[in-house]
Design an enzyme around this catalytic site. Sequence first.
Site, PDB file in Angstrom:
ATOM      1  N   ARG A 220       0.842  -1.204   0.000  1.00  0.00           N
ATOM      2  CA  ARG A 220       0.000   0.000   0.000  1.00  0.00           C
ATOM      3  C   ARG A 220       0.878   1.255   0.000  1.00  0.00           C
ATOM      4  O   ARG A 220       0.574   2.244  -0.683  1.00  0.00           O
ATOM      5  CB  ARG A 220      -0.945  -0.022   1.209  1.00  0.00           C
ATOM      6  CG  ARG A 220      -2.063  -1.043   1.091  1.00  0.00           C
ATOM      7  CD  ARG A 220      -3.106  -0.871   2.175  1.00  0.00           C
ATOM      8  NE  ARG A 220      -2.714  -1.445   3.451  1.00  0.00           N
ATOM      9  CZ  ARG A 220      -3.007  -2.682   3.856  1.00  0.00           C
ATOM     10  NH1 ARG A 220      -3.691  -3.490   3.054  1.00  0.00           N
ATOM     11  NH2 ARG A 220      -2.658  -3.109   5.049  1.00  0.00           N
ATOM     12  N   PHE A 244     -11.325  -5.677  -6.406  1.00  0.00           N
ATOM     13  CA  PHE A 244     -11.313  -6.601  -5.272  1.00  0.00           C
ATOM     14  C   PHE A 244     -10.926  -5.800  -4.028  1.00  0.00           C
ATOM     15  O   PHE A 244     -10.024  -6.154  -3.273  1.00  0.00           O
ATOM     16  CB  PHE A 244     -10.337  -7.763  -5.495  1.00  0.00           C
ATOM     17  CG  PHE A 244     -10.521  -8.471  -6.814  1.00  0.00           C
ATOM     18  CD1 PHE A 244     -11.495  -9.454  -6.965  1.00  0.00           C
ATOM     19  CD2 PHE A 244      -9.722  -8.146  -7.902  1.00  0.00           C
ATOM     20  CE1 PHE A 244     -11.656 -10.107  -8.180  1.00  0.00           C
ATOM     21  CE2 PHE A 244      -9.874  -8.794  -9.115  1.00  0.00           C
ATOM     22  CZ  PHE A 244     -10.848  -9.779  -9.254  1.00  0.00           C
ATOM     23  N   ASP A 266     -16.082  -4.455  -5.329  1.00  0.00           N
ATOM     24  CA  ASP A 266     -16.031  -5.704  -4.558  1.00  0.00           C
ATOM     25  C   ASP A 266     -17.380  -6.401  -4.689  1.00  0.00           C
ATOM     26  O   ASP A 266     -18.412  -5.751  -4.899  1.00  0.00           O
ATOM     27  CB  ASP A 266     -15.720  -5.434  -3.084  1.00  0.00           C
ATOM     28  CG  ASP A 266     -15.174  -6.667  -2.382  1.00  0.00           C
ATOM     29  OD1 ASP A 266     -13.935  -6.832  -2.349  1.00  0.00           O
ATOM     30  OD2 ASP A 266     -15.976  -7.484  -1.890  1.00  0.00           O
ATOM     31  N   SER A 267     -17.363  -7.714  -4.568  1.00  0.00           N
ATOM     32  CA  SER A 267     -18.609  -8.473  -4.661  1.00  0.00           C
ATOM     33  C   SER A 267     -19.443  -8.351  -3.400  1.00  0.00           C
ATOM     34  O   SER A 267     -20.647  -8.627  -3.414  1.00  0.00           O
ATOM     35  CB  SER A 267     -18.309  -9.952  -4.932  1.00  0.00           C
ATOM     36  OG  SER A 267     -17.529 -10.499  -3.880  1.00  0.00           O
ATOM     37  N   ALA A 294     -20.648  -2.577  -6.381  1.00  0.00           N
ATOM     38  CA  ALA A 294     -20.794  -3.968  -5.953  1.00  0.00           C
ATOM     39  C   ALA A 294     -21.059  -4.859  -7.157  1.00  0.00           C
ATOM     40  O   ALA A 294     -21.903  -4.543  -8.003  1.00  0.00           O
ATOM     41  CB  ALA A 294     -21.934  -4.092  -4.945  1.00  0.00           C
ATOM     42  N   ASP A 319      -6.130  -6.886  -6.543  1.00  0.00           N
ATOM     43  CA  ASP A 319      -5.757  -7.700  -5.386  1.00  0.00           C
ATOM     44  C   ASP A 319      -6.820  -8.778  -5.174  1.00  0.00           C
ATOM     45  O   ASP A 319      -7.559  -8.757  -4.186  1.00  0.00           O
ATOM     46  CB  ASP A 319      -5.628  -6.809  -4.149  1.00  0.00           C
ATOM     47  CG  ASP A 319      -5.092  -7.575  -2.948  1.00  0.00           C
ATOM     48  OD1 ASP A 319      -4.484  -8.641  -3.144  1.00  0.00           O
ATOM     49  OD2 ASP A 319      -5.287  -7.095  -1.806  1.00  0.00           O
ATOM     50  N   CYS A 359      -2.191 -14.032  -4.419  1.00  0.00           N
ATOM     51  CA  CYS A 359      -1.918 -14.596  -3.087  1.00  0.00           C
ATOM     52  C   CYS A 359      -2.012 -16.116  -3.125  1.00  0.00           C
ATOM     53  O   CYS A 359      -2.093 -16.763  -2.071  1.00  0.00           O
ATOM     54  CB  CYS A 359      -2.871 -14.019  -2.053  1.00  0.00           C
ATOM     55  SG  CYS A 359      -4.617 -14.416  -2.321  1.00  0.00           S
TER      56      CYS A 359
END
Length: 415
Positions: A220, A244, A266-267, A294, A319, A359
């Site tokens: 960040r 994300f 984001d979901s 969303a 991300d 990740c």
Amino acid sequence: MTGGAVIKNMGTLVRLKPNRDKPVRQGHPWIFSGAIEYIPTAAADGDIVDVGTADGRWLARGYLNRRSQIQVRLLTWVQEPIDESFWRNHLAAAIAARTAIPEMDSTNALRLVNAENDGLPGLTVDRFADYLVLQAGTLAIDKRKQILADLLLELTGAKGVIERSEMALRRQEGLGPAGGLLAGAGPPGPIEITESGLRFAVDLEHGQKTGFYTDQRQNRHRFAAYCRAYASEAGRGPRVLNAFAYTGAFGVYALSAGAAHVINIDSSVEALELAETNLRLNGYDPDSAAEGVAGDVFDILRDWRETASGPRFDMIVLDPPKFVQSQQHMERALRGYKDINLLALQLLNPGGVLATFSCSGLVDAALFQKVVFGAAVDAGRTVQILEWLRQSADHPVAITFPEGEYLKGLICRVL
């Protein structure tokens, strides 16, 4: 590391197959089922077991689970008891090690125990202000989580220890999800943490994983530095897409570095609501400085790409969550990584900057770079890698356990 004395009663040892002991001697903490010749019938899953060579020479000590592909996870290469003193000493050592990390004095949110990398396989502990979040990833840790929580409370002076054991690893260990208060008092609701002078609300009981991604702290900072440089060079703040976004931490950092506007995607509606809270905590108006969208990131970015008047960006963060749970999902996951990077590259303005991450531990840094290369070729964009990124220093990687380096990222410039 070398083998110890020959054990006379070889029936008490988990014995390895001939010529399969080298990783153990070199300090790797995992023993897969295919390397094991014999397991004592009296040893129960979750028990502490001794491990030896095919001819009975003692090597190490760890814990057993026949249901897992990794049937033994090693705790020590010294013939010492695995008792309360062992757990206390190893927890104390992990906690003390964080005080030697320079960046830790600027935050009260950090990882205190990083599983195998701190010599405690299966155990993850994060600190958020006055509370700890514990994840028990394996059967043996799950059986001992109460004593571990009590020790953590004693060693840290925290107000409470909350369990958030919901990871996929538990299914491989024959466990279901588990959560709740383990020790001390629970938080009254979302709590506030600080990171480099910025404020964030964290939902310890219902947020994703342990509530906040401390592993991205340094990344960040790096992204914010590029936002600041862009604003200085262009004479205006960049338009930023945070895909994300979760609770919007990258977006808050971008605004603090001079970004003109941030779109968080984001979901989860709940995550975006927490992102709005974080904007307000730092003095930004969610109605003017940022926008929350969303939905499915892939679908939204495809729609924007196909719309001539759709938004374009000066800087983008990708991300995503872990795409690869096992090797059988690898091909599909790599397509996902390529598609999302392709879309981002197509939505970046010339000279724009992309910070992109994976990740997934099974996707190493070299493979991830190849995926981004493929996306750049398909997008017809000329891309430069400016920086390679990894997890923050409170998520150390044991040199004997390269699998511990799960987070990798690139900062790229699109010409």
